[in-house]
Structures are given as structure tokens and as C-alpha cells.
Design an enzyme around this catalytic site. Structure first.
Site, PDB file in Angstrom:
ATOM      1  N   HIS A 243     -30.579   6.758  41.220  1.00  0.00           N
ATOM      2  CA  HIS A 243     -30.926   5.958  40.042  1.00  0.00           C
ATOM      3  C   HIS A 243     -29.788   5.000  39.741  1.00  0.00           C
ATOM      4  CE1 HIS A 243     -34.045   9.153  38.776  1.00  0.00           C
ATOM      5  NE2 HIS A 243     -34.638   8.127  39.350  1.00  0.00           N
TER       6      HIS A 243
ATOM      7  N   GLU B  19     -27.556  17.092  36.605  1.00  0.00           N
ATOM      8  CA  GLU B  19     -27.544  16.016  35.621  1.00  0.00           C
ATOM      9  C   GLU B  19     -26.155  16.091  34.986  1.00  0.00           C
ATOM     10  OE1 GLU B  19     -29.820  13.728  34.818  1.00  0.00           O
ATOM     11  OE2 GLU B  19     -31.601  14.463  35.855  1.00  0.00           O
TER      12      GLU B  19
ATOM     13  N   GLU C   1     -27.130   5.167  36.699  1.00  0.00           N
ATOM     14  CA  GLU C   1     -26.375   6.401  36.473  1.00  0.00           C
ATOM     15  C   GLU C   1     -25.031   6.320  37.204  1.00  0.00           C
ATOM     16  OE1 GLU C   1     -29.262   9.435  37.576  1.00  0.00           O
ATOM     17  OE2 GLU C   1     -30.752   8.555  36.230  1.00  0.00           O
TER      18      GLU C   1
ATOM     19  N   HIS D 194     -27.251  13.141  39.254  1.00  0.00           N
ATOM     20  CA  HIS D 194     -27.876  12.215  38.314  1.00  0.00           C
ATOM     21  C   HIS D 194     -27.085  12.278  37.014  1.00  0.00           C
ATOM     22  CE1 HIS D 194     -31.924  11.446  40.237  1.00  0.00           C
ATOM     23  NE2 HIS D 194     -31.476  12.415  41.012  1.00  0.00           N
TER      24      HIS D 194
HETATM   25  O1  0X9 Z   1     -36.422  12.174  36.294  1.00  0.00           O
HETATM   26  C1  0X9 Z   1     -35.611  12.301  37.205  1.00  0.00           C
HETATM   27  O2  0X9 Z   1     -35.754  11.831  38.332  1.00  0.00           O
HETATM   28  C2  0X9 Z   1     -34.341  13.103  36.946  1.00  0.00           C
HETATM   29  N1  0X9 Z   1     -33.841  12.846  35.634  1.00  0.00           N
HETATM   30  S1  0X9 Z   1     -33.166  11.381  35.322  1.00  0.00           S
HETATM   31  O3  0X9 Z   1     -32.936  11.318  33.888  1.00  0.00           O
HETATM   32  N2  0X9 Z   1     -31.748  11.299  36.021  1.00  0.00           N
HETATM   33  O4  0X9 Z   1     -34.014  10.351  35.824  1.00  0.00           O
HETATM   34  C3  0X9 Z   1     -34.669  14.583  37.084  1.00  0.00           C
HETATM   35  C4  0X9 Z   1     -35.046  14.920  38.449  1.00  0.00           C
HETATM   36  C5  0X9 Z   1     -35.391  16.337  38.635  1.00  0.00           C
HETATM   37  N3  0X9 Z   1     -36.347  16.449  39.650  1.00  0.00           N
HETATM   38  C6  0X9 Z   1     -36.085  16.254  40.964  1.00  0.00           C
HETATM   39  N4  0X9 Z   1     -34.891  16.057  41.381  1.00  0.00           N
HETATM   40  N5  0X9 Z   1     -37.095  16.266  41.788  1.00  0.00           N
HETATM   41 ZN    ZN Z   2     -31.499  10.098  37.639  1.00  0.00          ZN
END
Ligand code: 0X9
Ligand code: ZN
Length: 322
Positions: free
Chosen positions: A84, A285, A87, A209
Site C-alpha cells: 500500500h 499493521e 503506508e 502495513h
Molecule cells: O485492508 C488491508 O489490506 C489491510 N489493512 S490496511 O489498512 N493496511 O489496508 C489488512 C490486510 C489483512 N488481510 C490480508 N493481508 N489479506
Molecule cells: Zn495496508
């Protein structure tokens, strides 16, 4: 003003450090530079190209020092960050961690370095990161052009496992969640997944992330537990506990995204677990209360992440994973 102060002051443009955020070219230059300085331990990995032609660049760190006697090679530990674009703390702690592995004399860190065959990719969405750095700080997606002219797909919705099911948009103009025109429509996820598939002996897959101080395990779109869920949680807890030596405010989890955040489909970690049967898969995260983590405090999260990776390794070793 916040945004300016994140970036590298011009007078220091030629020296990489961890008190400012760098654009993707500088991050790539850092990776090429350390691979030259540590040529006996490292290799450059070019896993393909982004939509705009930037490298999907990784660093392999594989010392010849063995911590165990083994017949096959060392277990592989894969790190993905920057999927992303906005981030920024992800790529920053990832290069910090590379620097720790290569230069620290702390015996716990050198041991961690020698235990694994590392494959580390600091910016797997280089076009998006550059766009976030130079034009729109809150850009999240890739930069591919759709038929109707809108740009980008969410690269963490684009992997070929339950693609398009949850927290995914079919609208190419959706600012955040467009899942792409088909699974692996994006050059970045296509290249990276292809490269990951070639790795024998992949033990750990970790994605960074931000922001939530939260540790996630697969699957992200189901409340059902994978067969080694209890061990994933046990190892993840050790990681959080190690991290708490830097910051006593504990990460939440570990648990599935479906149980803690929201259900999402098409993410990298779920694909890796499902398609490649990789046993130890995690998404961190990282900390923060926005996408702007103060540049002067990158090293703080870098040290915490280093401890958390050590916790993963120790936890997995105790349970006999390697
Ligand atoms: O939504 C997302 O992709 C992630 N959160 S973010 O706020 N960084 O965008 C969480 C991802 C969790 N799921 C997977 N990694 N599949
Ligand atoms: Zn993310």
C-alpha cells in the site's frame, strides 16, 4: 507542512538514513549499494517490473554461517512491504531491518541473520509509492490505467485467492479498494507471486502495513481457523512479547483479519498460505495514529520490528518448525 517534514532535506540527498522518508529510487539505490558492500552475503533479486517499468526489487541475505546442521538449505524468510503506497513506515522499517541484519553486532541479531535465507522486498508497489511521495500522499493503489481512464488497483485485493469477495470494489475509479480487472491483473502482484512460487523451503511470509499495532494471521475472509492456528498464535504472541521490550503498549492479536478488522479477500498473505501452503504467514499493521509516522521515530519502530522478527524465529524454533 507535515508532509514536507517527512521527506529528505535536499542537502542530505546522497546519504541514506532512518530519520527521513526516501523516494523509491533512493530506496532502490540503498538496496543496490548494500548488496555491493555485503557482496559475500547478499544478492539482488529482480522479480519483474511494475506497470511503469520500475523494478520489483528485493535483497537476498544468506550468509554461509549455519546455526544448525542441515541437509537442505536454510529455511526462507520472506518480507514484503509497501504494497500500500501511503503506508510509508513499512518500507522505512524494512530497510532499517536490512541494515540491522547486515551491520548489527548484537549476537541475537547475527544469530537471526544466520538462521534464515532472507528474501526482503521493501517496496513492492514502487509506482504507487512514488506517486504518494510526489503527488498524492494518500494514494494506496498501483498506477495501472483502466479502460475508462481511472488509475490503479488495490494490490492487496488482487491476488488469486477468493478474489473480489470481501472489502473489494469492482469500480476502477474507487480510490481505495478496486480489486483489479481480474486476479493478478496488476504487473506487481503477478511478478511477485511468480517469484514467490519459485522459492523452495519457504517457512515465513511476513507483510508490513500500517497503521493499527495489530498482528494478523490467515485467513482474512473467514472466521475458520487454519490447521496450525494455535501455533501461529503462540509464535505471534512471542513476537509481540519480544516487541514489548521496546514499547510496552502491546500489539493487538494475533488473530485473523476477519475476527479483528474486517473481512478482506485477495490479499497476499491469504494467497501465499493457500496456494503455497506456507506454514507461517503474518501481516503486521505497524504502529501509528495516521499514515504519518514521525520520521525522527522510524528507528524506534525499526528496533521494535527487529525484536518482533526475533520473537517469530524463536517461537517457531521452539515448536520445531526448523
Ligand atoms: O485492508 C488491508 O489490506 C489491510 N489493512 S490496511 O489498512 N493496511 O489496508 C489488512 C490486510 C489483512 N488481510 C490480508 N493481508 N489479506
Ligand atoms: Zn495496508
Amino acid at each position: 507542512r507535515i508532509i514536507q517534514s517527512e521527506k529528505v532535506p535536499h542537502r542530505r540527498f546522497n546519504k541514506f538514513s532512518w530519520d527521513a522518508y526516501y523516494d523509491v529510487n533512493d530506496i532502490h539505490k540503498y538496496v543496490y549499494d548494500v548488496s555491493k558492500s555485503f557482496s559475500e552475503w547478499t544478492e539482488i533479486i529482480e522479480a519483474g517490473e511494475s506497470y511503469e517499468g520500475r523494478k520489483i526489487l528485493g535483497l537476498r541475505i544468506n550468509t554461509r554461517y549455519e546455526t544448525e546442521q542441515r541437509e537442505t538449505g536454510k529455511p526462507v524468510f520472506f518480507i514484503e512491504s509497501g504494497i500500500h503506497a501511503r503506508e510509508w513506515i513499512g518500507p522505512a522499517v524494512t530497510t532499517y531491518f536490512i541494515n540491522q541484519l547486515l551491520t548489527s553486532r548484537d549476537p541475537n541479531v547475527t544469530r537471526l541473520r544466520d538462521q534464515f535465507d532472507w528474501r526482503i522486498f521493501p517496496t513492492v508497489n514502487p509506482d504507487g509509492y512514488h506517486y504518494s511521495y510526489t503527488v498524492d500522499r494518500y494514494w494506496r493503489k498501483t498506477r495501472s490505467r483502466s479502460l475508462n481512464g481511472c488509475r490503479g488497483a488495490d494490490p492487496n485485493r488482487n491476488w488469486d485467492y477468493n478474489w473480489g469477495q470481501y472489502s473489494s470494489s469492482t469500480n476502477p475509479c474507487d480510490y481505495q479498494l478496486y480489486a483489479g480487472s481480474r486476479p493478478f491483473s496488476e504487473a506487481e502482484t503477478r511478478s511477485l507471486s511468480k517469484y514467490i512460487s519459485t522459492i523452495d523451503n519457504l517457512l515465513f511470509y511476513v507483510a508490513f502495513h500500517s497503521y493499527a499495532s495489530l498482528l494478523l494471521v490467515p485467513y482474512s475472509d473467514s472466521l475458520e481457523h487454519v490447521d496450525n492456528y494455535d501455533e501461529l498464535v503462540q509464535i505471534g504472541k512471542k513476537s509481540i512479547e519480544y516487541g514489548s521490550r521496546m514499547n510496552s503498549d502491546l500489539y493487538d492479536g494475533p488473530d485473523t483479519a476477519a475476527a479483528t478488522l474486517y473481512k478482506t479477500s485477495g490479499g497476499s498473505m491469504d494467497w501465499v498460505r493457500h496456494a503455497l501452503h506456507t506454514r507461517l504467514v503474518y501481516t503486521y499493521e505497524l504502529r501509528g495514529s495516521s499514515f504519518h509516522w514521525p520520521a525522527e521515530r522510524i528507528s524506534e519502530q525499526g528496533d521494535e520490528v527487529t525484536l518482533m522478527m526475533m520473537g517469530l524465529a524463536d517461537g517457531a524454533q521452539e515448536l520445531g518448525y526448523f
